[in-house]
Design a protein around this motif. Structure first.
Motif, PDB file in Angstrom:
ATOM      1  N   PHE A  42       0.845  -1.193   0.000  1.00  0.00           N
ATOM      2  CA  PHE A  42       0.000   0.000   0.000  1.00  0.00           C
ATOM      3  C   PHE A  42       0.881   1.244   0.000  1.00  0.00           C
ATOM      4  O   PHE A  42       1.835   1.354   0.764  1.00  0.00           O
ATOM      5  N   GLN A  43       0.532   2.195  -0.864  1.00  0.00           N
ATOM      6  CA  GLN A  43       1.294   3.433  -0.993  1.00  0.00           C
ATOM      7  C   GLN A  43       0.333   4.599  -0.820  1.00  0.00           C
ATOM      8  O   GLN A  43      -0.514   4.853  -1.667  1.00  0.00           O
ATOM      9  N   SER A  44       0.462   5.304   0.302  1.00  0.00           N
ATOM     10  CA  SER A  44      -0.446   6.402   0.618  1.00  0.00           C
ATOM     11  C   SER A  44      -0.280   7.556  -0.366  1.00  0.00           C
ATOM     12  O   SER A  44       0.829   7.881  -0.785  1.00  0.00           O
ATOM     13  N   TYR A  45      -1.402   8.206  -0.727  1.00  0.00           N
ATOM     14  CA  TYR A  45      -1.341   9.364  -1.608  1.00  0.00           C
ATOM     15  C   TYR A  45      -0.739  10.578  -0.909  1.00  0.00           C
ATOM     16  O   TYR A  45      -0.023  11.361  -1.509  1.00  0.00           O
ATOM     17  N   GLY A  46      -1.103  10.744   0.345  1.00  0.00           N
ATOM     18  CA  GLY A  46      -0.619  11.882   1.108  1.00  0.00           C
ATOM     19  C   GLY A  46      -0.336  11.449   2.524  1.00  0.00           C
ATOM     20  O   GLY A  46      -0.340  10.260   2.845  1.00  0.00           O
ATOM     21  N   GLN A  47      -0.083  12.414   3.413  1.00  0.00           N
ATOM     22  CA  GLN A  47       0.193  12.069   4.808  1.00  0.00           C
ATOM     23  C   GLN A  47      -0.738  12.770   5.786  1.00  0.00           C
ATOM     24  O   GLN A  47      -0.555  12.681   6.991  1.00  0.00           O
ATOM     25  N   LYS A  48      -1.749  13.427   5.249  1.00  0.00           N
ATOM     26  CA  LYS A  48      -2.767  14.042   6.087  1.00  0.00           C
ATOM     27  C   LYS A  48      -4.082  13.307   5.873  1.00  0.00           C
ATOM     28  O   LYS A  48      -4.339  12.787   4.785  1.00  0.00           O
ATOM     29  N   ALA A  49      -4.908  13.289   6.900  1.00  0.00           N
ATOM     30  CA  ALA A  49      -6.157  12.517   6.841  1.00  0.00           C
ATOM     31  C   ALA A  49      -7.041  12.939   5.679  1.00  0.00           C
ATOM     32  O   ALA A  49      -7.730  12.115   5.072  1.00  0.00           O
ATOM     33  N   GLU A  50      -7.007  14.216   5.349  1.00  0.00           N
ATOM     34  CA  GLU A  50      -7.880  14.715   4.290  1.00  0.00           C
ATOM     35  C   GLU A  50      -7.300  14.512   2.897  1.00  0.00           C
ATOM     36  O   GLU A  50      -7.970  14.798   1.894  1.00  0.00           O
ATOM     37  N   GLU A  51      -6.089  14.011   2.795  1.00  0.00           N
ATOM     38  CA  GLU A  51      -5.451  13.856   1.491  1.00  0.00           C
ATOM     39  C   GLU A  51      -5.817  12.509   0.868  1.00  0.00           C
ATOM     40  O   GLU A  51      -5.040  11.564   0.852  1.00  0.00           O
ATOM     41  N   VAL A  52      -7.036  12.463   0.384  1.00  0.00           N
ATOM     42  CA  VAL A  52      -7.550  11.275  -0.297  1.00  0.00           C
ATOM     43  C   VAL A  52      -8.204  11.746  -1.594  1.00  0.00           C
ATOM     44  O   VAL A  52      -8.531  12.923  -1.765  1.00  0.00           O
ATOM     45  N   ILE A  53      -8.384  10.817  -2.529  1.00  0.00           N
ATOM     46  CA  ILE A  53      -9.185  11.091  -3.710  1.00  0.00           C
ATOM     47  C   ILE A  53     -10.388  10.170  -3.670  1.00  0.00           C
ATOM     48  O   ILE A  53     -10.437   9.235  -2.852  1.00  0.00           O
ATOM     49  N   TYR A  54     -11.364  10.413  -4.518  1.00  0.00           N
ATOM     50  CA  TYR A  54     -12.634   9.705  -4.412  1.00  0.00           C
ATOM     51  C   TYR A  54     -13.009   9.055  -5.737  1.00  0.00           C
ATOM     52  O   TYR A  54     -12.990   9.702  -6.787  1.00  0.00           O
ATOM     53  N   SER A  55     -13.368   7.800  -5.674  1.00  0.00           N
ATOM     54  CA  SER A  55     -13.913   7.108  -6.835  1.00  0.00           C
ATOM     55  C   SER A  55     -15.385   7.479  -6.967  1.00  0.00           C
ATOM     56  O   SER A  55     -16.122   7.495  -5.974  1.00  0.00           O
TER      57      SER A  55
END
Length: 458
Positions: free
Chosen positions: A95-108
């Motif tokens: 698993f490779q995280s996109y960011g390091q903050k909780a809000e740093e996600v993208i959405y399908s």
């Protein structure tokens, strides 16, 4: 009689994601908007699948949805993806995280679900009317007249416009008519790779058979498989491969060859897809390409979204960039008090360099997704970049984060990203572990960067 600014008749060609969102902005401003779309209305008729490539919604696309007041409704369609799940040939996962903050996600998000919602909200303004199965035939750029064909009745008619917006996708008829009218500076470059869409079905009770909150990638160097989650528990799976060569779409010309190929290179995915080879041939082969345009407007005609700057899907920014177009155009209408003669050229000049930058970065990201992610040095650089972001949050933001989680112009993310890539190369060239980084050198290198604002765009 001279029309007031808001009395202008706005015509939009193309009721896809960008055209539908722009019609909401304009309807909310008080314009009367007429939209023509060649395809059927997906809210009423099922359109064949096979070329959807699930959408990834990121910050640039989220803010326009907030601006028109529909984000809460859109949120019901979203599945967060916190990072990439890499699948090795032996079935092992990383698993490779996109960011390091909780809000740093993208959405399908489902293309059909999102475009249906946008159309509903546009109609809810009371100022937008959609006309499906209506095909654009011609544009009289000097007299502001279009010819439209109703493909159901086979009847053609002329309609006048004050402003014509072309949001009709990568194969834009409006763009091609501009070109035939003598407007130069358009280019279209096909990638030497095509794609095939597949599906990992849901398990019992709509359960997810692989990790739900991740974008899954099977990187194999010259080609790759990806999978994005859907609300019903299934995954939209896409194979990206060269058109020709040893490992290519051309070589997979029988069900037996498809089965053998997937068993050898994507075994864990193959085991999850019933009747894979049949599905492979049932779905069409999709093409990938980049469109660039030197001029986005002529007289009272303006093209944007994929119509002027289509990009390959490997940075998940096609929709987000198109939505950002809508937001910036709306901002220009605010700035120039609905004077389109001033707003259109200002909009064009503010977006062209950014559109070209994300086109370049999307092409680069394909190499990263299918190949670079397998390199230990890539992971080391990513870890160092995260640490630099922690230590110097106003000076060092990883390029991926600048593109996906901020509102920094694409052109700035590209140029600054190149400088940061050079810093990472210097810091990691002779080491194998983050523990070996010379942080004094890192501090010296990063201190030379200018402080960056993350809120450039309107």
């Amino acid at each position: 009689m001279i029309k007031s600014k808001l009395d202008k008749d706005i015509t939009i060609i193309g009721a896809g994601l960008v055209g539908s969102l722009m019609s909401i902005y304009l309807g909310q401003r008080g314009y009367k908007v007429t939209v023509y779309e060649q395809l059927p209305d997906i809210r009423k008729e099922k359109i064949p699948a096979g070329r959807s490539i699930n959408l990834a919604l990121a910050n640039r696309g989220i803010r326009p949805l907030q601006q028109v007041g529909i984000l809460e409704k859109v949120e019901q369609l979203l599945i967060p993806m916190k990072g990439r799940m890499l699948h090795d040939t032996d079935g092992s996962l990383q698993f490779q995280s996109y960011g390091q903050k909780a809000e740093e996600v993208i959405y399908s998000v489902s293309r059909a679900g999102l475009v249906s919602l946008l159309r509903d909200e546009a109609e809810a303004t009371g100022n937008v009317s959609f006309n499906f199965k209506h095909k654009l035939n011609s544009v009289d750029f000097d007299n502001n007249i279009i010819e439209i064909s109703d493909t159901v009745s086979n009847h053609s008619f002329n309609a006048s416009f004050d402003i014509l917006l072309g949001t009709d996708g990568a194969g834009s008829k409006v763009r091609r008519l501009m070109e035939s009218h003598g407007i130069e500076g358009f280019s279209s470059e096909l990638l030497e790779h095509n794609y095939k869409e597949l599906t990992i079905p849901a398990g019992e009770n709509n359960s997810y058979l692989i990790e739900k909150e991740a974008l899954h990638i099977w990187p194999r160097g010259g080609y790759m498989l990806i999978a994005l989650p859907n609300l019903e528990g299934d995954f939209t799976v896409t194979l990206f491969m060269p058109k020709s060569g040893e490992f290519s779409i051309d070589k997979l010309d029988s069900e037996q060859k498809v089965d053998d190929f997937f068993k050898a290179h994507f075994k864990d995915a193959y085991d999850l897809i019933p009747n894979l080879s049949k599905l492979y041939f049932d779905n069409p082969t999709g093409i990938l390409g980049t469109v660039r345009s030197k001029d986005w407007h002529h007289n009272d005609v303006l093209i944007f979204g994929d119509a002027s700057h289509a990009i390959v899907p490997f940075h998940g920014q096609g929709m987000n960039c198109g939505f950002e177009d809508c937001s910036v155009l709306n901002s220009m209408l605010n700035q120039f008090q609905d004077d389109w003669e001033l707003a259109m050229p200002a909009f064009e000049s503010s977006r062209i360099a950014n559109a070209n930058a994300i086109a370049d970065m999307a092409l680069e990201n394909y190499v990263e997704m299918r190949s670079s992610v397998r390199d230990p040095k890539f992971h080391l650089k990513k870890a160092v970049a995260f640490e630099l972001e922690k230590q110097f949050p106003n000076k060092f933001i990883p390029r991926y984060s600048m593109v996906m989680f901020h509102h920094i112009p694409y052109a700035m993310a590209q140029s600054r990203g190149a400088i940061q890539a050079n810093i990472l190369q210097q810091l990691t060239s002779n080491i194998d572990s983050i523990d070996q980084v010379n942080w004094e050198d890192a501090k010296q290198l990063v201190s030379q960067l200018e402080t960056i604002s993350t809120e450039y765009l309107p």
